[in-house]
Design a protein around this motif. Structure first.
Motif, PDB file in Angstrom:
ATOM      1  N   LYS A 156      61.091 100.339 -26.753  1.00  0.00           N
ATOM      2  CA  LYS A 156      60.272  99.050 -27.336  1.00  0.00           C
ATOM      3  C   LYS A 156      61.312  97.897 -26.952  1.00  0.00           C
ATOM      4  CE  LYS A 156      59.019  97.119 -31.984  1.00  0.00           C
ATOM      5  NZ  LYS A 156      59.149  97.510 -33.058  1.00  0.00           N
ATOM      6  N   ALA A 213      61.912  97.579 -21.283  1.00  0.00           N
ATOM      7  CA  ALA A 213      60.663  98.369 -20.673  1.00  0.00           C
ATOM      8  C   ALA A 213      60.751  99.263 -19.600  1.00  0.00           C
ATOM      9  CB  ALA A 213      59.882  96.913 -20.287  1.00  0.00           C
ATOM     10  N   ASN A 271      53.505  98.795 -24.460  1.00  0.00           N
ATOM     11  CA  ASN A 271      52.288  97.712 -24.403  1.00  0.00           C
ATOM     12  C   ASN A 271      51.266  98.309 -25.186  1.00  0.00           C
ATOM     13  OD1 ASN A 271      53.925  96.112 -22.949  1.00  0.00           O
ATOM     14  ND2 ASN A 271      53.080  97.090 -20.922  1.00  0.00           N
ATOM     15  N   LYS A 272      51.433  98.910 -26.418  1.00  0.00           N
ATOM     16  CA  LYS A 272      50.371  99.234 -27.330  1.00  0.00           C
ATOM     17  C   LYS A 272      49.537 100.291 -26.672  1.00  0.00           C
ATOM     18  CE  LYS A 272      50.213  94.917 -29.400  1.00  0.00           C
ATOM     19  NZ  LYS A 272      49.430  93.774 -30.012  1.00  0.00           N
ATOM     20  N   LYS A 273      50.256 101.273 -25.702  1.00  0.00           N
ATOM     21  CA  LYS A 273      49.359 102.236 -25.329  1.00  0.00           C
ATOM     22  C   LYS A 273      50.441 103.561 -25.144  1.00  0.00           C
ATOM     23  CE  LYS A 273      47.135 103.633 -20.867  1.00  0.00           C
ATOM     24  NZ  LYS A 273      46.872 103.310 -19.744  1.00  0.00           N
TER      25      LYS A 273
END
Length: 155
Positions: free
Chosen positions: A67, A70, A127-129
């Motif tokens: 988080k 990256a 990235n929310k995936k």
């Protein structure tokens, strides 16, 4: 003969780490290094990479790392310490089982624990995936091991 050779050369311990067998790996690796025998645990990363995707307890602290760092971004063990410990030095992820109060000891042990995860693949949210990421060593900088997450190429 191998052990006597190692003792005569100063008992240098290897930098190879193996979870729950850290002392064994450091001493045995040192003995073999002193004798010029290469390849001790050389297939460990490949073995871990071939293992199924990691789940359970380790994913929680790896998620906290990814988080903040990256995939592709290198970071130090000290950087990881800043993420996994609160400002007063309390461990935020008890599954790491680091009980020392001294920051230098915490960083040293955390480095060994991170080394135990090299080559492992985790399913983490990036990235929310939900994404599969592999944890790797990224070399050294200023005598400090660097780490990174990598998204493996699609099969």
């Amino acid at each position: 003969m191998l052990v006597q050779n190692w003792i005569a050369k100063g008992r240098k311990r290897s930098e190879i780490h193996l979870a729950s067998y850290e002392d064994f790996a450091a001493v045995m690796g040192g003995i073999l290094d002193a004798a010029g025998i290469e390849g001790f645990l050389a297939n460990l990363a490949a073995f871990r990479a071939s293992a199924k995707i990691e789940a359970s307890d380790d994913s929680e602290f790896m998620q906290a790392l990814v988080k903040q760092k990256a995939p592709g971004d290198d970071f130090s063990t000290d950087d990881a310490h800043g993420i996994l410990f609160d400002p007063v030095g309390r461990l935020l992820f008890p599954t790491l089982n680091i009980k020392e109060d001294d920051k230098a000891a915490q960083v040293r042990i955390l480095g060994m624990r991170l080394g135990n995860h090299v080559g492992r693949v985790f399913k983490l949210t990036v990235n929310k995936k939900e994404t599969e990421v592999r944890f790797e060593r990224a070399g050294k900088k200023d005598h400090s091991t660097r780490w990174r997450f990598v998204v493996p190429p699609a099969a």
